[in-house]
Design a protein around this motif. Sequence first.
Motif, PDB file in Angstrom:
ATOM      1  N   CYS A  14      44.178  25.596  40.317  1.00  0.00           N
ATOM      2  CA  CYS A  14      43.116  26.359  40.070  1.00  0.00           C
ATOM      3  C   CYS A  14      42.861  26.374  38.441  1.00  0.00           C
ATOM      4  CB  CYS A  14      43.247  27.766  40.610  1.00  0.00           C
ATOM      5  SG  CYS A  14      41.673  28.788  40.178  1.00  0.00           S
ATOM      6  N   VAL A  15      41.635  26.001  38.034  1.00  0.00           N
ATOM      7  CA  VAL A  15      41.283  25.950  36.599  1.00  0.00           C
ATOM      8  C   VAL A  15      41.723  27.228  35.947  1.00  0.00           C
ATOM      9  CG1 VAL A  15      39.406  25.992  34.917  1.00  0.00           C
ATOM     10  CG2 VAL A  15      39.659  23.889  36.576  1.00  0.00           C
ATOM     11  N   GLY A  16      42.558  27.152  34.709  1.00  0.00           N
ATOM     12  CA  GLY A  16      42.752  28.561  34.060  1.00  0.00           C
ATOM     13  C   GLY A  16      43.759  29.484  34.655  1.00  0.00           C
ATOM     14  N   PRO A  51      38.426  20.195  36.619  1.00  0.00           N
ATOM     15  CA  PRO A  51      38.068  20.101  35.176  1.00  0.00           C
ATOM     16  C   PRO A  51      38.032  21.182  34.673  1.00  0.00           C
ATOM     17  CG  PRO A  51      36.135  19.566  36.688  1.00  0.00           C
ATOM     18  CD  PRO A  51      37.413  20.094  37.825  1.00  0.00           C
ATOM     19  N   ILE A  52      38.635  21.157  33.267  1.00  0.00           N
ATOM     20  CA  ILE A  52      38.487  22.441  32.453  1.00  0.00           C
ATOM     21  C   ILE A  52      37.257  22.774  31.768  1.00  0.00           C
ATOM     22  CG2 ILE A  52      40.961  22.745  32.469  1.00  0.00           C
ATOM     23  CD1 ILE A  52      41.332  22.261  29.973  1.00  0.00           C
ATOM     24  N   GLU A  53      36.420  21.737  31.476  1.00  0.00           N
ATOM     25  CA  GLU A  53      35.344  21.562  30.729  1.00  0.00           C
ATOM     26  C   GLU A  53      35.459  22.442  29.263  1.00  0.00           C
ATOM     27  OE1 GLU A  53      32.558  20.131  31.463  1.00  0.00           O
ATOM     28  OE2 GLU A  53      32.875  19.650  33.506  1.00  0.00           O
ATOM     29  N   ASP A  54      34.866  23.094  28.957  1.00  0.00           N
ATOM     30  CA  ASP A  54      34.806  23.654  27.327  1.00  0.00           C
ATOM     31  C   ASP A  54      36.012  24.828  27.345  1.00  0.00           C
ATOM     32  OD1 ASP A  54      32.539  22.112  27.049  1.00  0.00           O
ATOM     33  OD2 ASP A  54      31.405  23.677  26.200  1.00  0.00           O
ATOM     34  N   LEU A  55      36.486  25.158  28.506  1.00  0.00           N
ATOM     35  CA  LEU A  55      37.679  26.281  28.341  1.00  0.00           C
ATOM     36  C   LEU A  55      38.617  25.470  27.738  1.00  0.00           C
ATOM     37  CD1 LEU A  55      39.040  28.724  29.245  1.00  0.00           C
ATOM     38  CD2 LEU A  55      39.761  27.423  31.336  1.00  0.00           C
ATOM     39  N   ASN A 123      32.625   9.836  30.380  1.00  0.00           N
ATOM     40  CA  ASN A 123      31.785  10.618  30.173  1.00  0.00           C
ATOM     41  C   ASN A 123      30.304  10.301  30.828  1.00  0.00           C
ATOM     42  OD1 ASN A 123      31.872  12.626  27.727  1.00  0.00           O
ATOM     43  ND2 ASN A 123      29.616  11.793  27.615  1.00  0.00           N
ATOM     44  N   ARG A 131      32.974  14.451  25.524  1.00  0.00           N
ATOM     45  CA  ARG A 131      32.532  15.884  24.791  1.00  0.00           C
ATOM     46  C   ARG A 131      33.774  16.541  24.447  1.00  0.00           C
ATOM     47  NH1 ARG A 131      28.498  19.367  25.080  1.00  0.00           N
ATOM     48  NH2 ARG A 131      29.249  21.749  25.147  1.00  0.00           N
ATOM     49  N   GLN A 215      37.091  22.328  43.528  1.00  0.00           N
ATOM     50  CA  GLN A 215      36.922  23.087  42.176  1.00  0.00           C
ATOM     51  C   GLN A 215      35.571  23.053  41.640  1.00  0.00           C
ATOM     52  OE1 GLN A 215      39.711  24.646  40.382  1.00  0.00           O
ATOM     53  NE2 GLN A 215      37.806  25.363  39.069  1.00  0.00           N
ATOM     54  N   ASP A 216      35.004  24.231  41.868  1.00  0.00           N
ATOM     55  CA  ASP A 216      33.596  24.430  41.433  1.00  0.00           C
ATOM     56  C   ASP A 216      32.674  23.568  42.296  1.00  0.00           C
ATOM     57  OD1 ASP A 216      34.747  25.974  39.484  1.00  0.00           O
ATOM     58  OD2 ASP A 216      34.635  24.602  37.847  1.00  0.00           O
ATOM     59  N   ASP A 217      32.048  22.792  41.659  1.00  0.00           N
ATOM     60  CA  ASP A 217      31.187  21.886  42.700  1.00  0.00           C
ATOM     61  C   ASP A 217      31.668  20.577  42.909  1.00  0.00           C
ATOM     62  OD1 ASP A 217      30.936  21.351  40.093  1.00  0.00           O
ATOM     63  OD2 ASP A 217      28.837  21.063  39.785  1.00  0.00           O
TER      64      ASP A 217
ATOM     65  N   ASN B 123      28.122  14.570  20.843  1.00  0.00           N
ATOM     66  CA  ASN B 123      28.575  14.941  21.995  1.00  0.00           C
ATOM     67  C   ASN B 123      29.047  16.373  22.168  1.00  0.00           C
ATOM     68  OD1 ASN B 123      28.485  12.980  24.446  1.00  0.00           O
ATOM     69  ND2 ASN B 123      30.206  14.588  24.900  1.00  0.00           N
ATOM     70  N   ARG B 556      29.667  25.079  28.375  1.00  0.00           N
ATOM     71  CA  ARG B 556      30.258  24.539  29.967  1.00  0.00           C
ATOM     72  C   ARG B 556      31.576  25.174  30.005  1.00  0.00           C
ATOM     73  NH1 ARG B 556      28.142  18.615  29.339  1.00  0.00           N
ATOM     74  NH2 ARG B 556      26.381  19.352  28.004  1.00  0.00           N
ATOM     75  N   THR B 561      37.769  30.229  37.216  1.00  0.00           N
ATOM     76  CA  THR B 561      39.139  30.432  36.207  1.00  0.00           C
ATOM     77  C   THR B 561      39.927  31.654  36.163  1.00  0.00           C
ATOM     78  OG1 THR B 561      39.880  30.351  33.633  1.00  0.00           O
ATOM     79  CG2 THR B 561      37.353  30.810  34.238  1.00  0.00           C
TER      80      THR B 561
END
Lengths: 565, 565
Positions: A14-16, A51-55, A123, A131, A215-217, B123, B556, B561
């Motif tokens: 689970c992310v985070g 994916p944790i993205e901008d976290l 990307n 990113r 996870q999310d979408d 980016n 993002r 989380t």
Amino acid sequence: MTQIRFALAQIDTCVGDLDANAAKVLDRARQAAGMDAKVVVFPEMTLTGYPIEDLALRATFRQAAWDKANALAADLAAEGLGSLFVVVGTVGTDRANDKPRNRLVVLHDGVVWAGYDKHFLPNYGVFDEFRIFSAGDRAMVLDVDGARLGVAICEDIWQEGGPVADLAGRGIDALVTINGSPYEEGKTQTRCALVQRRAAEVDAPVIYVNQVGGQDDLVFDGGSFVVDRDGALLQRSPMFMEDLACWTLDTALEHQERVRVAPDLDPDEEVYTACVLGLKDYMAKNRFTGVTLGLSGGIDSALVAAMAADAVGGENVWGISMPSMYSSDGSKDDAADLAANIGAHYDVQPIEPLFVAFQKQLELEGVAAENLQARIRGVIVMAYSNSKGLLAVATGNKSELACGYSTIYGDAVGGYAPIKDLLKTRVWELARWRNRAAAEGVGIGGLNIVGNEAGERGIPLAGGVMIPVSSIEKAPSAELRPGQKDSDSLPEYELLDQVLAAYIEHAHGRADLLADGFDERTVDTVMRLVDRAEWKRRQYPLGPKVTALAFGRDRRLPITTAFRE
Amino acid sequence: MTQIRFALAQIDTCVGDLDANAAKVLDRARQAAGMDAKVVVFPEMTLTGYPIEDLALRATFRQAAWDKANALAADLAAEGLGSLFVVVGTVGTDRANDKPRNRLVVLHDGVVWAGYDKHFLPNYGVFDEFRIFSAGDRAMVLDVDGARLGVAICEDIWQEGGPVADLAGRGIDALVTINGSPYEEGKTQTRCALVQRRAAEVDAPVIYVNQVGGQDDLVFDGGSFVVDRDGALLQRSPMFMEDLACWTLDTALEHQERVRVAPDLDPDEEVYTACVLGLKDYMAKNRFTGVTLGLSGGIDSALVAAMAADAVGGENVWGISMPSMYSSDGSKDDAADLAANIGAHYDVQPIEPLFVAFQKQLELEGVAAENLQARIRGVIVMAYSNSKGLLAVATGNKSELACGYSTIYGDAVGGYAPIKDLLKTRVWELARWRNRAAAEGVGIGGLNIVGNEAGERGIPLAGGVMIPVSSIEKAPSAELRPGQKDSDSLPEYELLDQVLAAYIEHAHGRADLLADGFDERTVDTVMRLVDRAEWKRRQYPLGPKVTALAFGRDRRLPITTAFRE
């Protein structure tokens, strides 16, 4: 001669949730030790989730992840598991520029060992890694009892060159790759063919461990596997469920032993299970225990309700029939039958009195009056969501969303849209498959998503679920005006879906579509509908999205564009 | 000795509208020729509009853009403008891998000349370019009548090294840079300081041409300028309006002549104008001529209505008062006064009868009953939008969105949210500024957004707009239950906004916030509110977003989380 026993720990992170992810690693390491494994391999970004993205950009999060990796290494050693080589993914920091890195570390002997940083940062499509991360620039070989193990992270094996090419000349005994590779139809074959090529390139077996779970979408399908240097499939874990499989490398052998290969799934079962797992994990990770949705008697809401029953049990589904003056008796009966079949809570909330109250003030006509009906239903669904703490799910399919045959803030209301990536014809196919599964008892009953004792299917199906045949067979209608049929506004779905697949999934232009053999009138109708829906959807950026990839994010298009082919 | 006269064509393009963008280039080229210019410089991606996001990935679009560039070169020559050097941005294709490129081309003598491809592809934040484009790898120097002009595209001057460093050794006479640089508060100064450094680096004047206008969720502020090799500001175009300015390079001079420098704007005027321009262009580019919104009598809807009146005229604004049993008389009067002041259409749609009708069926309590009121209003606003073809605008500010003090599908309804990037305290400041501007006649009346004849302000303000003083001064309340005040649920806004700025804009963690001097109780309250709102918003991904950047996209973050500091 060395024998190294690997455990492939295919888990759902689970992310985070650093604590829960680390606890799961500890648990699987214990089990793996009990199975005499020496190396335990987890998916990409195990500790952080993916994916944790901008976290990843939050320095406090990176510090917490680093502390957790160290604590986990100490915990493993304290339990006497320090001799294991536990390969996990996490987030690191590039000291040169303070940017995050997508990192593989080895927990061994109480400490965090050698790190390898992902080289190729995808990307495109659903991926945003360039990113977020800075790229690693060197390969790593791990020595385990004299065996030389190369490592790679996901995209590193999808691109030519880079660390895998570097490893090719170094005489490794096996390549270990940790992955967060999202599900798409047909991807099992694509991945296997790719890994066969890489095995030949490095002239060694490749161990591919993939994440599983929603996870999310995104939905990750697992299906971890081992391929020999000659391409032979030696081991394959089941899809859509957690799994812990072992496989032994014998460096003295030219060809390794085959262990167990989970069977292929039926394509409809595969997609249905992906949808259910996505919903199930979305709910679990967002701490929802129940769902609510409108039941119209149509096929879309029926299929979504069946999926919800399979995900969390019919007793946790609140179905709401919201008939209007235009709803047929057949529709009302089908909604009630479906709810009874899946064992859902079932309420009837007629919208006519509410519609009349609004109309007394607003006096709407045409499409505005049709949208009003859909929005009254949206308010009711959200009232159930708020008052009972339920996740509202939207029931739109990809064909209608693509063509704009949907009302923003109306039937589009919801926190999750389980079938938004399914074309209408696929919705029918999956409904038929689900009914066959119910009739034949396929996957029904006591399977457990964790572990693999009772079979190779990822999600236990709920007993008794049957979608009313009339919901599948009747002509689709939004029932927002008397006698309305979808085919008044749209081409027949069999044709529509073919054009949509070509136009959206494969980005065929007008000339391509004509060359595909579609007639000019249909092509122009569909392109006009889709372009107009895109334009409308982009005007209301909060609305539902249509994705080019199955189970992916929306295409990124500007809101304002006057481009027409 | 050579004299080269440059025209800085600061224009507002529309993404995807190749015809209109090319027509604008032709028009400005004609005007520039009439001003004896030799080189006409347009913003980044002139022909395609910017940012084009994944639209660049469509091969049909790239082909159409290429055809348009060639047709435009021919049209220029046919009009006798072939001797001009017209510098425009467009999309190209990397022949090696068929990926798009962010390209600068020169239209001259009837053909498309030398191309330069952007080297650094941003980016981060609102930018997605590395995702879309492949990077150019060489600098270009253009010879115009013996003068050597270096070129660069936007991010190329923001990063060290690359093409600008390459040009530094080549003895260029001027550096021409074309830009799509979005507005942020204080960016005028940041850009100027950066360009001064680059001018010193290449030892030549730098010509910086920026795009102007709203595009989707971004606002570009223009403010094109020329800086001499010693850093002197020689020319500056006004912000927030199209402009065509000339400046002459004399290669014989060590220091160039100063022409005209548009004055700085008041910071409140700058932000207010950015909001108005964003809304105005969003409407124009999406072909909306009118807006509708709920008028509560509060400051948020009053400010948004004033902005809408300035954007499209009060006669194109439909304000709806939707009083409930909890609405005060003062609120109703303030809403009516505001509508009268701005000359808006004004309807009263009481929600009590509708609320009663829903409650007869649903019997909701607490927050669910409060949300029901907001959602009934959302249905009414959308009914006006659908039946009259109006853009629904949401009136939420950044403080309340950040803290989750908002109802999804209720007050969050709308296709555009003009003040979503403004903290509540800034909303009050801008309302006071707008009233002062009205009282003093600042920027009121006949200014025209195209051209610069009558002044240096980008948007003409509508006459007579006054926001009722009681809307500014009264204690904020959602009026969803008797006697409710925002301060029941939130810290006072003066304090809240400081913590929000530190936590959201500057990503301060808990320890940082305490070190900033905020008391522990406030820090924990605000972090809990924001984290919970983020979590709720991510559960309903269709909801409004809170941005870290002013006028930027949302951060993002993954939906799921469990990370808490």
